[in-house]
Structures are given as structure tokens and as C-alpha cells.
Write a protein that holds these residues in place. Structure first.
Motif, PDB file in Angstrom:
ATOM      1  N   GLU A   1       0.841  -1.210   0.000  1.00 50.19           N
ATOM      2  CA  GLU A   1       0.000   0.000   0.000  1.00 50.19           C
ATOM      3  C   GLU A   1       0.876   1.261   0.000  1.00 50.19           C
ATOM      4  O   GLU A   1       0.604   2.222  -0.720  1.00 50.19           O
ATOM      5  N   ALA A   2       1.945   1.243   0.805  1.00 52.31           N
ATOM      6  CA  ALA A   2       2.863   2.391   0.866  1.00 52.31           C
ATOM      7  C   ALA A   2       3.525   2.608  -0.489  1.00 52.31           C
ATOM      8  O   ALA A   2       3.588   3.741  -0.996  1.00 52.31           O
ATOM      9  N   VAL A   3       3.994   1.529  -1.097  1.00 51.03           N
ATOM     10  CA  VAL A   3       4.693   1.609  -2.383  1.00 51.03           C
ATOM     11  C   VAL A   3       3.737   2.152  -3.446  1.00 51.03           C
ATOM     12  O   VAL A   3       4.088   3.040  -4.227  1.00 51.03           O
ATOM     13  N   HIS A   4       2.517   1.643  -3.431  1.00 47.78           N
ATOM     14  CA  HIS A   4       1.520   2.040  -4.427  1.00 47.78           C
ATOM     15  C   HIS A   4       1.087   3.495  -4.241  1.00 47.78           C
ATOM     16  O   HIS A   4       1.101   4.289  -5.164  1.00 47.78           O
ATOM     17  N   ARG A   5       0.743   3.833  -3.006  1.00 47.56           N
ATOM     18  CA  ARG A   5       0.199   5.163  -2.730  1.00 47.56           C
ATOM     19  C   ARG A   5       1.180   6.283  -3.069  1.00 47.56           C
ATOM     20  O   ARG A   5       0.804   7.337  -3.537  1.00 47.56           O
ATOM     21  N   HIS A   6       2.456   6.035  -2.809  1.00 51.75           N
ATOM     22  CA  HIS A   6       3.460   7.079  -3.049  1.00 51.75           C
ATOM     23  C   HIS A   6       4.315   6.796  -4.284  1.00 51.75           C
ATOM     24  O   HIS A   6       5.352   7.429  -4.455  1.00 51.75           O
ATOM     25  N   GLN A   7       3.878   5.841  -5.091  1.00 51.20           N
ATOM     26  CA  GLN A   7       4.593   5.472  -6.324  1.00 51.20           C
ATOM     27  C   GLN A   7       6.095   5.420  -6.067  1.00 51.20           C
ATOM     28  O   GLN A   7       6.883   6.104  -6.721  1.00 51.20           O
ATOM     29  N   MET A   8       6.470   4.616  -5.072  1.00 49.69           N
ATOM     30  CA  MET A   8       7.867   4.601  -4.614  1.00 49.69           C
ATOM     31  C   MET A   8       8.837   4.051  -5.654  1.00 49.69           C
ATOM     32  O   MET A   8       9.903   4.589  -5.852  1.00 49.69           O
ATOM     33  N   PHE A   9       8.456   2.938  -6.270  1.00 51.62           N
ATOM     34  CA  PHE A   9       9.303   2.341  -7.318  1.00 51.62           C
ATOM     35  C   PHE A   9       8.472   1.350  -8.112  1.00 51.62           C
ATOM     36  O   PHE A   9       7.359   1.003  -7.719  1.00 51.62           O
ATOM     37  N   THR A  10       9.056   0.911  -9.222  1.00 52.67           N
ATOM     38  CA  THR A  10       8.361  -0.065 -10.067  1.00 52.67           C
ATOM     39  C   THR A  10       9.158  -1.374 -10.079  1.00 52.67           C
ATOM     40  O   THR A  10      10.288  -1.428  -9.583  1.00 52.67           O
ATOM     41  N   ARG A  11       8.581  -2.364 -10.681  1.00 46.88           N
ATOM     42  CA  ARG A  11       9.262  -3.665 -10.768  1.00 46.88           C
ATOM     43  C   ARG A  11      10.408  -3.644 -11.765  1.00 46.88           C
ATOM     44  O   ARG A  11      11.241  -4.530 -11.774  1.00 46.88           O
ATOM     45  N   GLU A  12      10.431  -2.619 -12.605  1.00 51.48           N
ATOM     46  CA  GLU A  12      11.511  -2.512 -13.602  1.00 51.48           C
ATOM     47  C   GLU A  12      12.744  -1.843 -13.011  1.00 51.48           C
ATOM     48  O   GLU A  12      13.815  -1.873 -13.605  1.00 51.48           O
ATOM     49  N   GLU A  13      12.593  -1.196 -11.854  1.00 49.76           N
ATOM     50  CA  GLU A  13      13.713  -0.445 -11.279  1.00 49.76           C
ATOM     51  C   GLU A  13      14.533  -1.285 -10.300  1.00 49.76           C
ATOM     52  O   GLU A  13      13.996  -2.177  -9.644  1.00 49.76           O
TER      53      GLU A  13
ATOM     54  N   GLU B   1      10.885 -11.060  -1.363  1.00 49.71           N
ATOM     55  CA  GLU B   1       9.788 -12.029  -1.494  1.00 49.71           C
ATOM     56  C   GLU B   1       8.757 -11.578  -2.512  1.00 49.71           C
ATOM     57  O   GLU B   1       8.103 -12.391  -3.153  1.00 49.71           O
ATOM     58  N   ASP B   2       8.603 -10.275  -2.636  1.00 44.90           N
ATOM     59  CA  ASP B   2       7.612  -9.730  -3.558  1.00 44.90           C
ATOM     60  C   ASP B   2       8.167  -9.642  -4.991  1.00 44.90           C
ATOM     61  O   ASP B   2       7.490  -9.170  -5.895  1.00 44.90           O
ATOM     62  N   GLY B   3       9.414 -10.065  -5.167  1.00 47.06           N
ATOM     63  CA  GLY B   3       9.968 -10.145  -6.522  1.00 47.06           C
ATOM     64  C   GLY B   3      10.608  -8.875  -7.049  1.00 47.06           C
ATOM     65  O   GLY B   3      10.882  -8.774  -8.241  1.00 47.06           O
ATOM     66  N   TYR B   4      10.847  -7.901  -6.167  1.00 41.12           N
ATOM     67  CA  TYR B   4      11.511  -6.671  -6.629  1.00 41.12           C
ATOM     68  C   TYR B   4      12.995  -6.922  -6.863  1.00 41.12           C
ATOM     69  O   TYR B   4      13.579  -7.828  -6.269  1.00 41.12           O
ATOM     70  N   GLN B   5      13.604  -6.109  -7.726  1.00 40.86           N
ATOM     71  CA  GLN B   5      15.055  -6.179  -7.960  1.00 40.86           C
ATOM     72  C   GLN B   5      15.728  -5.319  -6.908  1.00 40.86           C
ATOM     73  O   GLN B   5      15.551  -4.099  -6.915  1.00 40.86           O
ATOM     74  N   THR B   6      16.484  -5.943  -6.020  1.00 33.45           N
ATOM     75  CA  THR B   6      17.084  -5.186  -4.914  1.00 33.45           C
ATOM     76  C   THR B   6      18.553  -5.535  -4.722  1.00 33.45           C
ATOM     77  O   THR B   6      19.025  -6.576  -5.176  1.00 33.45           O
ATOM     78  N   ALA B   7      19.244  -4.638  -4.033  1.00 31.83           N
ATOM     79  CA  ALA B   7      20.567  -4.935  -3.491  1.00 31.83           C
ATOM     80  C   ALA B   7      20.640  -4.165  -2.180  1.00 31.83           C
ATOM     81  O   ALA B   7      19.908  -3.187  -1.987  1.00 31.83           O
ATOM     82  N   GLY B   8      21.497  -4.597  -1.270  1.00 29.12           N
ATOM     83  CA  GLY B   8      21.624  -3.915   0.010  1.00 29.12           C
ATOM     84  C   GLY B   8      22.786  -2.932  -0.007  1.00 29.12           C
ATOM     85  O   GLY B   8      23.693  -3.021  -0.838  1.00 29.12           O
ATOM     86  N   LEU B   9      22.718  -1.974   0.899  1.00 24.15           N
ATOM     87  CA  LEU B   9      23.842  -1.066   1.123  1.00 24.15           C
ATOM     88  C   LEU B   9      24.087  -1.001   2.619  1.00 24.15           C
ATOM     89  O   LEU B   9      23.188  -0.630   3.382  1.00 24.15           O
ATOM     90  N   TYR B  10      25.284  -1.380   3.038  1.00 21.59           N
ATOM     91  CA  TYR B  10      25.635  -1.262   4.446  1.00 21.59           C
ATOM     92  C   TYR B  10      26.708  -0.201   4.602  1.00 21.59           C
ATOM     93  O   TYR B  10      27.731  -0.237   3.911  1.00 21.59           O
ATOM     94  N   LEU B  11      26.471   0.745   5.500  1.00 21.03           N
ATOM     95  CA  LEU B  11      27.460   1.786   5.776  1.00 21.03           C
ATOM     96  C   LEU B  11      28.186   1.424   7.066  1.00 21.03           C
ATOM     97  O   LEU B  11      27.572   1.385   8.136  1.00 21.03           O
TER      98      LEU B  11
END
Ligand code: AMP
Ligand code: FES
Ligand code: ZN
Ligand code: ZN
Length: 302
Positions: free
Chosen positions: A36-48, A69-79
């Protein structure tokens, strides 16, 4: 108590929603709130490609888990802030999480970028630790995302974090900070990536429950410099209000976002320039991060 969805024994009561859920239905509720948060604020798409800033704590690792789990393309960043055992342990949690899910984890060392680890930076600046630390984190998140080609950085800020920050800004009437408080900040310059907070609809208790139920191994300890910070006092005040009247935090934050925030949005245009030293975006000639690095250099070598 019974699960609102299926009527079986509830594992968790969410007083502010006047609801209870069994474990599977709580996990479903949690993921739906993120969606809902991602959708409402158009945070990102599945292509990004999304860069998830992970501290090793429950919130950011829970967020990364949901997005994977939702199938998004991700990577982590640890500082790596260089804060003694706290940094060593939190880094190990992030590395283990990334390895177990076959994900990339980018690591940036603050000591390399600023010239010294955070405890030394604190001594050099003689200011509250979190101000130099927060500045460094925001700068390095943006720089790392640009360097590696991610258009958006997601952080694990939850409802409690956001309500406490808002409370702090209102307490001091920091009217400059109010328009910037948002679940999604757009890119206002080609060298600024978007910043989003997909957990802003979920409380700290809920992210802890989610992380526990998902078997996520996270660092429980807080940063040793966080003790006594005013942000913790603000959280305690809000916790008492929430206890007396469930839903207080939610109403405070969501009421602000819906009704008050637009009133603080700046009309005048701030000109964004590129730092003459590092090329990152700033409003002056030299950015705050380069000034900090310069100060650290002078105080630690002088
Ligand atoms: P905090 O400011 O510690 O409450 O953290 C808020 C969010 O910032 C976390 O949920 C993470 O997404 C991000 N964050 C904090 N510390 C780090 C870190 N050392 N490395 C990467 N991301 C971080
Ligand atoms: Fe920055 Fe603690 S995390 S000072
Ligand atoms: Zn159920
Ligand atoms: Zn700079």
C-alpha cells in the motif's frame, strides 16, 4: 482472541487497528501495508533496481525481506560507521542475510570517506554524534546509489521513527524540516536519487514481530551513541500517548501528511549546485560533507 481473517487463535493483537491476527495472516497484513505504501506514493516499479539501506536492525532487514519475497530487484547497502563491536556485529548480520538470499550487498566505509570512524569524527566536531553520522549516512547513500546505478534508496524508517521525528520538528518548529518529512522524496536534481520509506505505515512492534516470525537474525542492540538522544525521549512520550490512546502515533503522523504538510511546502525555489570539491549536490559552493571531512582532517592531523 481470534484472528480477524480466519478465526483461529490469534498470535498478535494490533490495538490501533482494533484487530488480531494469526501468524500467517499477520505476515499477509504486514506485506499488504508495504504494498500500500509503495503504491500510494509510487515509490518504485518492478523494472527499477532498488538500493535497500540496511543497518543490520529489524526494520531494514524486514523491509529487504518483503521486497525480495515480492519479486523486486534489490541490493543492500551497508554503511560501516566504524563504531566498535556494534558495527562489526551489524555488518555480519547484513552479510549473513544477503548471502542466505543470494543478494548483492554493497559496503561503504565511513572512515574511508570522511577520514575517520564515527567515534573520532564525534571528538573532532564536538557536536552530538548523530548529527555528523546522519549527514554522512545521507551523503553516502546517495553517492553509492548514483555510483552503482540505483535510481532509488529505500530505508527502514517505521511509523514510530517518523512520528518521533515529526514530534521533534514540531517541538522546535523546524519549519524547514516539515516539508521534507515524507514517505517518499522525489529527485530534484539529476545527481539526487529518490528516497523512500516503505515501512512508514508499520509500527516498531510490528516490524519486530515480522522479523521474529520470518526468522530474521538481526542486531538487537542500539548504536551505543543513541543512549540519551532526544529522539529517544520523544519516542517515550509518544509511547505513553499510544498506551493511553491506541492510534495516537498513526493519527499524529498521517494527519500531518494529509492535512498539514502541504501548508509547509516551500514556494520559493532553492538553487541546487554541484559541490566544487566532490561534485555532489549542495546549496553552497562546498557541501556539508566535504566541510565535515575537511574539519576531521584538520583536527586529527593538527
Ligand atoms: P536509524 O537512523 O538508525 O533509525 O536508521 C534508519 C534507517 O536508516 C534504517 O532503517 C536503515 O534503512 C538506514 N540505516 C541506518 N544505519 C545504517 C547503516 N549503518 N547502513 C545502511 N543503512 C543504515
Ligand atoms: Fe549514528 Fe549512532 S548510528 S551515531
Ligand atoms: Zn488467520
Ligand atoms: Zn562535497
Amino acid at each position: 482472541m481470534k484472528c480477524r481473517k480466519c478465526g483461529s487463535a490469534a498470535a498478535l493483537e494490533l490495538r490501533r487497528h482494533n484487530a488480531a491476527f494469526c501468524s500467517p495472516h499477520f505476515l499477509e497484513f504486514f506485506r499488504k501495508q508495504v504494498a500500500e505504501a509503495v503504491h500510494r506514493h509510487q515509490m518504485f516499479t518492478r523494472e527499477e533496481k532498488i538500493m535497500v539501506a540496511v543497518s543490520g536492525g529489524k526494520d531494514s532487514l524486514a523491509l529487504w525481506d518483503v521486497l525480495i519475497e515480492d519479486g523486486y530487484q534489490t541490493a543492500g547497502l551497508y554503511l560501516d560507521l566504524g563504531i566498535f563491536d556494534y558495527s562489526k556485529e551489524s555488518k555480519a548480520k547484513c552479510e549473513a542475510f544477503a548471502a542466505s538470499r543470494g543478494q548483492t550487498l554493497h559496503i561503504e566505509r565511513v572512515a574511508e570517506a570522511v577520514g575517520a570512524p564515527i567515534p573520532v569524527v564525534q571528538q573532532a566536531t564536538r557536536r552530538p554524534t548523530c548529527s555528523a553520522c546522519g549527514l554522512s549516512k545521507r551523503y553516502l547513500m546517495n553517492r553509492a546509489a548514483l555510483q552503482h546505478g540505483y535510481p532509488v534508496v529505500a530505508t527502514g524508517h517505521n511509523l514510530d521513527d517518523e512520528a518521533a521525528t515529526l514530534f521533534g520538528s514540531v517541538m522546535h518548529w523546524q519549519t524547514d524540516a516539515l516539508p521534507r518529512q515524507s514517505p517518499a522524496l522525489a529527485s530534484t536534481h539529476p545527481k539526487l536519487v529518490r528516497r523512500v520509506k516503505p515501512l512508514y505505515r508499520l509500527s516498531e512492534l510490528e516490524t519486530a514481530a515480522f522479523a521474529f516470525l520470518r526468522g530474521i537474525d538481526y542486531i538487537v542492540e542500539e548504536c551505543p551513541f543513541a543512549k540519551g538522544a532526544t529522539s529517544i525521549a520523544h519516542k517515550q512520550v509518544l509511547d505513553r500517548l499510544e498506551e493511553a490512546s491506541p492510534g495516537s502515533k498513526h493519527n499524529f503522523l498521517f494527519g500531518f501528511l494529509e492535512k498539514a504538510r502541504p501548508a509547509f511546502e516551500k514556494i520559493e525555489h532553492v538553487e541546487l549546485l554541484e559541490c566544487t570539491s566532490c561534485g555532489q549536490v549542495t546549496t553552497g559552493a562546498i557541501c556539508a560533507f566535504c566541510k565535515l571531512a575537511d574539519l576531521v582532517k584538520r583536527r586529527t592531523t593538527g
